[in-house]
Structure formats: structure tokens, C-alpha cells
Design a protein around this motif. Structure first.
Motif, PDB file in Angstrom:
ATOM      1  N   LYS A 167      13.374   3.324  -3.936  1.00  0.00           N
ATOM      2  CA  LYS A 167      11.984   2.976  -3.614  1.00  0.00           C
ATOM      3  C   LYS A 167      11.891   2.040  -2.416  1.00  0.00           C
ATOM      4  N   LEU A 168      13.036   1.634  -1.884  1.00  0.00           N
ATOM      5  CA  LEU A 168      13.060   0.734  -0.734  1.00  0.00           C
ATOM      6  C   LEU A 168      13.693   1.410   0.481  1.00  0.00           C
ATOM      7  N   SER A 169      13.832   2.731   0.415  1.00  0.00           N
ATOM      8  CA  SER A 169      14.623   3.456   1.419  1.00  0.00           C
ATOM      9  C   SER A 169      13.910   3.699   2.741  1.00  0.00           C
ATOM     10  N   ASN A 170      12.608   3.570   2.760  1.00  0.00           N
ATOM     11  CA  ASN A 170      11.906   3.652   4.041  1.00  0.00           C
ATOM     12  C   ASN A 170      10.718   2.700   4.000  1.00  0.00           C
ATOM     13  N   GLU A 171      10.129   2.469   5.154  1.00  0.00           N
ATOM     14  CA  GLU A 171       9.108   1.428   5.261  1.00  0.00           C
ATOM     15  C   GLU A 171       7.888   1.701   4.377  1.00  0.00           C
ATOM     16  N   ASP A 172       7.420   2.945   4.320  1.00  0.00           N
ATOM     17  CA  ASP A 172       6.247   3.254   3.503  1.00  0.00           C
ATOM     18  C   ASP A 172       6.530   3.013   2.024  1.00  0.00           C
ATOM     19  N   LEU A 173       7.676   3.509   1.555  1.00  0.00           N
ATOM     20  CA  LEU A 173       8.040   3.292   0.151  1.00  0.00           C
ATOM     21  C   LEU A 173       8.221   1.810  -0.152  1.00  0.00           C
ATOM     22  N   LEU A 174       8.813   1.084   0.784  1.00  0.00           N
ATOM     23  CA  LEU A 174       9.015  -0.352   0.612  1.00  0.00           C
ATOM     24  C   LEU A 174       7.681  -1.064   0.414  1.00  0.00           C
ATOM     25  N   HIS A 175       6.723  -0.777   1.275  1.00  0.00           N
ATOM     26  CA  HIS A 175       5.420  -1.445   1.164  1.00  0.00           C
ATOM     27  C   HIS A 175       4.704  -1.042  -0.129  1.00  0.00           C
ATOM     28  N   ASP A 176       4.813   0.227  -0.527  1.00  0.00           N
ATOM     29  CA  ASP A 176       4.229   0.652  -1.804  1.00  0.00           C
ATOM     30  C   ASP A 176       4.861  -0.110  -2.965  1.00  0.00           C
ATOM     31  N   GLU A 177       6.187  -0.221  -2.938  1.00  0.00           N
ATOM     32  CA  GLU A 177       6.872  -0.921  -4.028  1.00  0.00           C
ATOM     33  C   GLU A 177       6.523  -2.405  -4.040  1.00  0.00           C
ATOM     34  N   MET A 178       6.412  -3.014  -2.874  1.00  0.00           N
ATOM     35  CA  MET A 178       6.053  -4.431  -2.833  1.00  0.00           C
ATOM     36  C   MET A 178       4.640  -4.648  -3.382  1.00  0.00           C
ATOM     37  N   ARG A 179       3.710  -3.737  -3.075  1.00  0.00           N
ATOM     38  CA  ARG A 179       2.360  -3.847  -3.656  1.00  0.00           C
ATOM     39  C   ARG A 179       2.432  -3.737  -5.181  1.00  0.00           C
ATOM     40  N   SER A 180       3.294  -2.849  -5.667  1.00  0.00           N
ATOM     41  CA  SER A 180       3.470  -2.699  -7.114  1.00  0.00           C
ATOM     42  C   SER A 180       4.028  -3.993  -7.727  1.00  0.00           C
ATOM     43  N   ILE A 181       4.974  -4.597  -7.068  1.00  0.00           N
ATOM     44  CA  ILE A 181       5.555  -5.860  -7.547  1.00  0.00           C
ATOM     45  C   ILE A 181       4.505  -6.962  -7.546  1.00  0.00           C
ATOM     46  N   PHE A 182       3.756  -7.085  -6.446  1.00  0.00           N
ATOM     47  CA  PHE A 182       2.712  -8.115  -6.373  1.00  0.00           C
ATOM     48  C   PHE A 182       1.668  -7.909  -7.468  1.00  0.00           C
ATOM     49  N   SER A 183       1.307  -6.656  -7.707  1.00  0.00           N
ATOM     50  CA  SER A 183       0.339  -6.353  -8.756  1.00  0.00           C
ATOM     51  C   SER A 183       0.898  -6.748 -10.125  1.00  0.00           C
ATOM     52  N   PHE A 184       2.167  -6.403 -10.382  1.00  0.00           N
ATOM     53  CA  PHE A 184       2.805  -6.767 -11.643  1.00  0.00           C
ATOM     54  C   PHE A 184       2.784  -8.285 -11.842  1.00  0.00           C
ATOM     55  N   LEU A 185       3.036  -9.015 -10.754  1.00  0.00           N
ATOM     56  CA  LEU A 185       3.059 -10.482 -10.819  1.00  0.00           C
ATOM     57  C   LEU A 185       1.663 -11.089 -10.772  1.00  0.00           C
ATOM     58  N   GLN A 186       0.667 -10.235 -10.616  1.00  0.00           N
ATOM     59  CA  GLN A 186      -0.734 -10.654 -10.539  1.00  0.00           C
ATOM     60  C   GLN A 186      -0.966 -11.642  -9.400  1.00  0.00           C
ATOM     61  N   ILE A 187      -0.405 -11.298  -8.239  1.00  0.00           N
ATOM     62  CA  ILE A 187      -0.626 -12.098  -7.039  1.00  0.00           C
ATOM     63  C   ILE A 187      -1.218 -11.192  -5.960  1.00  0.00           C
ATOM     64  N   ASP A 188      -1.757 -11.797  -4.932  1.00  0.00           N
ATOM     65  CA  ASP A 188      -2.386 -11.058  -3.836  1.00  0.00           C
ATOM     66  C   ASP A 188      -1.414 -10.030  -3.284  1.00  0.00           C
ATOM     67  N   ASN A 189      -1.809  -8.760  -3.347  1.00  0.00           N
ATOM     68  CA  ASN A 189      -0.897  -7.714  -2.900  1.00  0.00           C
ATOM     69  C   ASN A 189      -1.157  -7.257  -1.470  1.00  0.00           C
ATOM     70  N   SER A 190      -1.850  -8.091  -0.692  1.00  0.00           N
ATOM     71  CA  SER A 190      -2.117  -7.723   0.695  1.00  0.00           C
ATOM     72  C   SER A 190      -1.012  -8.202   1.638  1.00  0.00           C
ATOM     73  N   HIS A 191      -0.014  -8.890   1.103  1.00  0.00           N
ATOM     74  CA  HIS A 191       1.092  -9.352   1.937  1.00  0.00           C
ATOM     75  C   HIS A 191       1.857  -8.159   2.501  1.00  0.00           C
ATOM     76  N   CYS A 192       2.477  -8.378   3.605  1.00  0.00           N
ATOM     77  CA  CYS A 192       3.223  -7.302   4.248  1.00  0.00           C
ATOM     78  C   CYS A 192       4.572  -7.848   4.711  1.00  0.00           C
TER      79      CYS A 192
END
Length: 127
Positions: free
Chosen positions: A56-81
């Protein structure tokens, strides 16, 4: 050491017998995720865990999708990049001998099946 091992015995039957010095970890043992998670699941509810897979971290698009998923799981602002998504500490290795890979896949198969059931994910491609 076996897939149906009681997680309470994992430490006494396996972990405590490993050398404890720097760099003395077991690469094989580190891959026994199901046995490790079973122990954690006796203390924390399954909902406290979010699993991230390297693919899920193998390309930039997947990485950003996964990071949004992580931020959402942690209930923090998921607009970070992540501004520099290039791999760090990347290395190249000689290919693993096919016979070694076959042995490892066979060894890990029941543990991977168990892990897939624990986390509700099809991991059959790992076998």
C-alpha cells in the motif's frame, strides 16, 4: 513453535529462548505475525489496531491513500501530505534462491492463513 500455539506460551516457548544482544533477532521469528498479534489481542480490542501493508506504500497515490486511512483511524486531520514520498534507506539485494523461497513460503503458509483470519484480510498471495 506451531500455528496453533497458545499465545500465552509464545514468549516462554519461543521469544525467551532467543539471544537478547544487539542484532540477535530472528528474521524467521519476526515474521510470525499471527502469534504476536494473538498476544496483543488478549490485552487490546481488535478495533485498536490498524494494519499497514508495504504494497500500500508502493507508489505515491497509494501512499497518500494509506496515510489518509491512518489519519482517519487515529482521528486526526487527514489533510496532511507527505511532501517527499521517495523511499528512504532503500537497498538492493541479490534474489533469494528459489528453493529457499519455497521452504519459507511453506513454513509461513499456516501462520499467514491464521493472520489473514485474525485481521480479516485475504493473504493467500503471500503463500
Amino acid at each position: 513453535l506451531h500455528p496453533k500455539m497458545d499465545p500465552k506460551n509464545f514468549e516462554s516457548e519461543y521469544l525467551s529462548k532467543l539471544p537478547q544482544g544487539h542484532g540477535s533477532h530472528s528474521y524467521v521469528g519476526r515474521g510470525l505475525y499471527a502469534l504476536q498479534l494473538k498476544r496483543w489481542f488478549t490485552v487490546f480490542p481488535r478495533s485498536s489496531f490498524h494494519f499497514v501493508f508495504l504494497d500500500k506504500l508502493s507508489n505515491e497515490d497509494l501512499l497518500h491513500d494509506e496515510m489518509r486511512s491512518i489519519f482517519s483511524f487515529l482521528q486526526i486531520d487527514n489533510s496532511h501530505c507527505i511532501h517527499d514520498p521517495k523511499p528512504k534507506n532503500a537497498r538492493t539485494y541479490k534474489p533469494m534462491p528459489s528453493e529457499t523461497e519455497k521452504k519459507l513460503r511453506k513454513f509461513y503458509a499456516p501462520y499467514n492463513d491464521q493472520l489473514g483470519r485474525l485481521i480479516g484480510k485475504d493473504l493467500s498471495h503471500w503463500n
